[in-house]
Design a protein around this motif. Sequence first.
Motif, short mmCIF file in Angstrom:
data_model
loop_
_atom_site.label_atom_id
_atom_site.label_comp_id
_atom_site.label_asym_id
_atom_site.label_seq_id
_atom_site.Cartn_x
_atom_site.Cartn_y
_atom_site.Cartn_z
N UNK A 187 0.84 -1.19 0.00
CA UNK A 187 0.00 0.00 0.00
C UNK A 187 0.87 1.24 0.00
N UNK A 188 0.25 2.37 -0.23
CA UNK A 188 0.95 3.64 -0.17
C UNK A 188 1.07 4.06 1.29
N UNK A 189 2.30 4.35 1.72
CA UNK A 189 2.56 4.75 3.10
C UNK A 189 2.31 6.22 3.33
N UNK A 190 2.49 6.69 4.57
CA UNK A 190 2.22 8.09 4.91
C UNK A 190 3.13 9.08 4.19
N UNK A 191 4.27 8.61 3.71
CA UNK A 191 5.19 9.51 2.99
C UNK A 191 4.84 9.62 1.51
N UNK A 192 3.79 8.90 1.08
CA UNK A 192 3.42 8.92 -0.32
C UNK A 192 4.18 7.91 -1.16
N UNK A 193 4.87 6.99 -0.51
CA UNK A 193 5.63 5.96 -1.21
C UNK A 193 4.96 4.60 -1.02
N UNK A 194 5.18 3.72 -1.98
CA UNK A 194 4.65 2.37 -1.89
C UNK A 194 5.58 1.54 -1.03
N UNK A 195 5.08 1.05 0.09
CA UNK A 195 5.89 0.23 0.97
C UNK A 195 6.25 -1.09 0.29
N UNK A 196 7.42 -1.62 0.60
CA UNK A 196 7.91 -2.85 -0.02
C UNK A 196 7.69 -4.04 0.90
N UNK A 197 7.86 -5.26 0.37
CA UNK A 197 7.79 -6.44 1.24
C UNK A 197 8.85 -6.33 2.34
N UNK A 198 8.59 -6.88 3.51
CA UNK A 198 9.58 -6.83 4.60
C UNK A 198 10.90 -7.44 4.14
N UNK A 199 11.99 -6.72 4.38
CA UNK A 199 13.30 -7.20 3.94
C UNK A 199 13.75 -8.42 4.73
N UNK A 200 13.14 -8.68 5.88
CA UNK A 200 13.54 -9.82 6.68
C UNK A 200 13.09 -11.16 6.11
N UNK A 201 12.12 -11.13 5.20
CA UNK A 201 11.65 -12.36 4.56
C UNK A 201 12.14 -12.35 3.12
N UNK A 202 13.14 -13.17 2.83
CA UNK A 202 13.76 -13.16 1.51
C UNK A 202 12.89 -13.79 0.43
N UNK A 203 11.94 -14.62 0.84
CA UNK A 203 11.10 -15.32 -0.14
C UNK A 203 9.67 -14.79 -0.07
N UNK A 204 9.52 -13.51 -0.38
CA UNK A 204 8.22 -12.85 -0.31
C UNK A 204 8.12 -11.85 -1.46
N UNK A 205 6.96 -11.85 -2.12
CA UNK A 205 6.71 -10.95 -3.24
C UNK A 205 5.55 -10.04 -2.88
#
Length: 232
Positions: A101-119
């Motif tokens: 989703x779009x975060x409060x800064x107006x950017x699209x948040x990415x998958x958590x970097x802690x999970x390497x096998x996530x899209x």
Amino acid sequence: MTAQQSPQPNSNPSRTTPASRPVGRGLLWSAGAFLLGSLLVYNSVDTSADPKPPSHHTVASSATPRPSAAAAVPDLALPRSAPKRVSIPTIAVDAPFTPLTIGPTGQLDAPPAGDKNLVGWYKDGATPGERGSAIIAGHVDTKTGPAVFLQLEALKPGALINITREDGMVASFKVDSIETYSKAKFPSDQVYADAPTAQLRVITCGGAYDRKVKDYVDNIVVFAHLASYRHV
């Protein structure tokens, strides 16, 4: 054109969104409204390491993706349904999805970097298999090692991307082209444009890694069209 605002969800959402992939860093993408102009793609470093927002660049259309074969079968599309899992056999990808989703800064948040096998998939755009341009993205690697889209650049035209959806359908997309774009001249009007057929865009980072800005210099974008679907 500089992005003016984030895409707004609605009952028939505009199929536009950004995405990207850094190494050893969290992933963020800037988003803009396609109806107001172009949509930019940006990377940023991990906000815990560098709190400065990503710099903005001017969009330039520097390349045109190859035409999609989906134009020959305009009625091949599915109703809206969220994706559950993606499989790309030729590069050994088998991973679950998380909505972005779009975060409060107006950017699209990415998958958590802690999970390497996530899209991630942009949940306010088209869902994979639905008419329009569905956007999915993931990391190439993280601080702990290789990640889900490490081999994305190795895909070839004709390869299949299979996405299992919540409605029990498996949408199979055929790769049309694999493009490399400079982030400074990213053709967002081509990548994120809405489409009359069921399209897929798979985005990650590529090219050289700039250690000064802690980011890759390019984006890899896979263009694909819905070739078939079946029930699980």
